[in-house]
Design an enzyme around this catalytic site. Structure first.
Site, short mmCIF file in Angstrom:
data_model
loop_
_atom_site.label_atom_id
_atom_site.label_comp_id
_atom_site.label_asym_id
_atom_site.label_seq_id
_atom_site.Cartn_x
_atom_site.Cartn_y
_atom_site.Cartn_z
CD1 TRP A 183 -2.45 1.86 0.40
CD2 TRP A 183 -2.01 1.93 2.59
NE1 TRP A 183 -3.11 2.94 0.93
CE2 TRP A 183 -2.87 3.02 2.27
CE3 TRP A 183 -1.61 1.77 3.92
CZ2 TRP A 183 -3.32 3.93 3.22
CZ3 TRP A 183 -2.06 2.68 4.87
CH2 TRP A 183 -2.90 3.74 4.51
CG ASP A 211 -2.70 -3.06 7.13
OD1 ASP A 211 -3.81 -3.00 7.69
OD2 ASP A 211 -2.26 -2.16 6.38
CE LYS A 233 -10.14 0.81 2.95
NZ LYS A 233 -9.73 1.79 1.98
C1 LMR Z 1 -6.50 3.15 -0.75
O1 LMR Z 1 -5.48 2.48 -0.75
O2 LMR Z 1 -6.97 3.67 -1.76
C2 LMR Z 1 -7.24 3.39 0.54
O3 LMR Z 1 -6.77 2.58 1.56
C3 LMR Z 1 -7.31 4.81 0.92
C4 LMR Z 1 -6.01 5.39 1.34
O4 LMR Z 1 -5.98 6.00 2.43
O5 LMR Z 1 -5.02 5.28 0.62
#
Ligand code: LMR
Length: 394
Positions: free
Chosen positions: A128, A209, A244
């Protein structure tokens, strides 16, 4: 003093939200930020959330402070949801309510830094987009391990495993519980077991996570990795999120759990986390967590929420199938079968950064630069334009 500061570059995902909002094209498509959307493109408040909020409005009799760890009722309920029924009685687990999964990750990183100042957090490549900035802001060194093979569109499990085999003892291994963000490719149960063996052998601390529980296969199935590791590893960190699965994005509801060797250590970890929270934001906001606790405690409401969650998961699967079929039709020479193999909201489309730019500028199709798409942005109404656009740029 402030004139010395330089403006920071905007966060890529948040910038995309603003760009999309200011695009005047009627046929624009938002496959950017990870929020669920229904067939009309809306991100509705869940019916069960509305009901719980009405209940709170009528019955809540105080807004006095809670402690740094938030609501004990929420903490017990979320511990059971993530780790399995009855887990809140396990003295090795301690859970704090946090402002979203992001707040949880940041507090966890603070505790890791105090426990082992030189510890490194290993994150998959890719992970992420906010993991590295967020965790390293606690002063922790981050390193990467190979996770995804962009050519075959599969997890490169052998390379991942051998990287963890090489990790120094005491490293912290960041894993996605389910619905991997950004690739949507999850470890199988068998791979979780193999990873757990290596984690134990190498004395690596898993840090899971799990922000999308319920979006891959089901609430229990999606927690397999967490629950298996709980049985086997001596120590673990788990960050949870209700953004979510309860669609409570802006209300900031998350959890931080530590699994310790014994109850005494769990309590020390709790006090350390409380202390960090007190110096950062004092305590988490209550409303969203109170809403979640009420839903989870009321059997009828809980069942109804699970049906709402099942509906969201079902739609994501349907949209994957729809886009997969449209691309087989419009771009028969290309292989996009990974779209249907991925889980949850995301998958890597697998186009180049230039093609991502072209999709935005020429066709009004918005996605993150890595070509991560949020399949919730697909509808039966826009899938034709989407597949045409993709076929045109590849
Ligand atoms: C995403 O990855 O789009 C979401 O988890 C929102 C974010 O805060 O990045």
């Amino acid at each position: 003093m402030f004139e010395k500061l330089q403006a920071m570059p905007a966060d890529a995902i948040l910038k995309l939200i603003a760009e999309y909002a200011s695009d005047g094209r009627a046929d624009k498509i938002d496959l950017g930020v990870g929020v669920y959307r229904d067939e009309s493109g809306a991100t509705p408040v869940l019916q069960t959330v509305k009901k719980a909020e009405r209940f709170l409005l009528e019955t809540q009799d105080s807004k006095s402070y809670l402690g740094s760890g938030g609501s004990p009722a929420f903490n017990a309920a979320i511990t059971d949801l993530i780790f399995g029924a009855g887990a809140s009685n396990n003295p090795r687990i301690t859970t704090l309510q946090t402002p979203g999964g992001s707040g949880s990750l940041r507090v966890a990183a603070g505790v890791v830094k105090r426990a082992s100042p030189d510890a490194v957090i290993l994150a998959g490549e890719p992970t992420w987009a906010n993991h590295v900035p967020l965790l390293s802001s606690a002063g922790i060194d981050m390193q990467t391990f190979p996770f995804y093979d962009g050519k075959s569109h599969r997890i490169d499990f052998d390379r991942m495993l051998s990287a963890v085999e090489q990790a120094p003892a005491g490293s912290v291994l960041l894993l996605h519980g389910c619905c991997h963000n950004p690739t949507g490719m999850d470890l199988s149960d068998e791979q979780w077991r193999a990873m757990t063996d290596v984690v134990v052998r190498r004395s690596v601390v898993p840090f899971i996570d799990i922000a999308y529980q319920g979006f891959a296969t089901g609430l229990d199935e999606d927690a397999y990795g967490v629950r298996h590791m709980l049985e086997v590893v001596p120590e673990m960190i788990v960050s949870g999120s209700c953004s979510k699965n309860f669609a409570l994005y802006r209300d900031r509801v998350g959890s931080l759990s530590f699994v310790a060797r014994d109850e005494a250590t769990a309590q020390v970890l709790r006090s350390q986390a409380n202390n960090i929270v007190r110096t950062m934001y004092s305590m988490p906001p209550d409303h969203g967590a109170a809403t979640v606790s009420h839903i989870l405690a009321d059997p009828a409401l809980r069942q109804e929420w699970q049906r709402e969650l099942d509906g969201m998961r079902q739609r994501l699967g349907d949209m994957r199938a729809l886009l997969g079929a449209a691309l087989r039709d419009k771009a028969p020479a290309a292989d996009f079968s990974h779209i249907e193999r991925a889980n949850g909201m995301f998958c890597f489309l697998g186009v180049t950064p230039e093609q991502v730019k072209k999709l935005k500028s020429d066709f009004g199709v918005y996605m993150v630069g890595s070509s991560r798409i949020n399949v919730a942005g697909i509808t039966s109404g826009n899938v034709g334009h989407l597949a045409d656009s993709i076929a045109a740029v590849i």
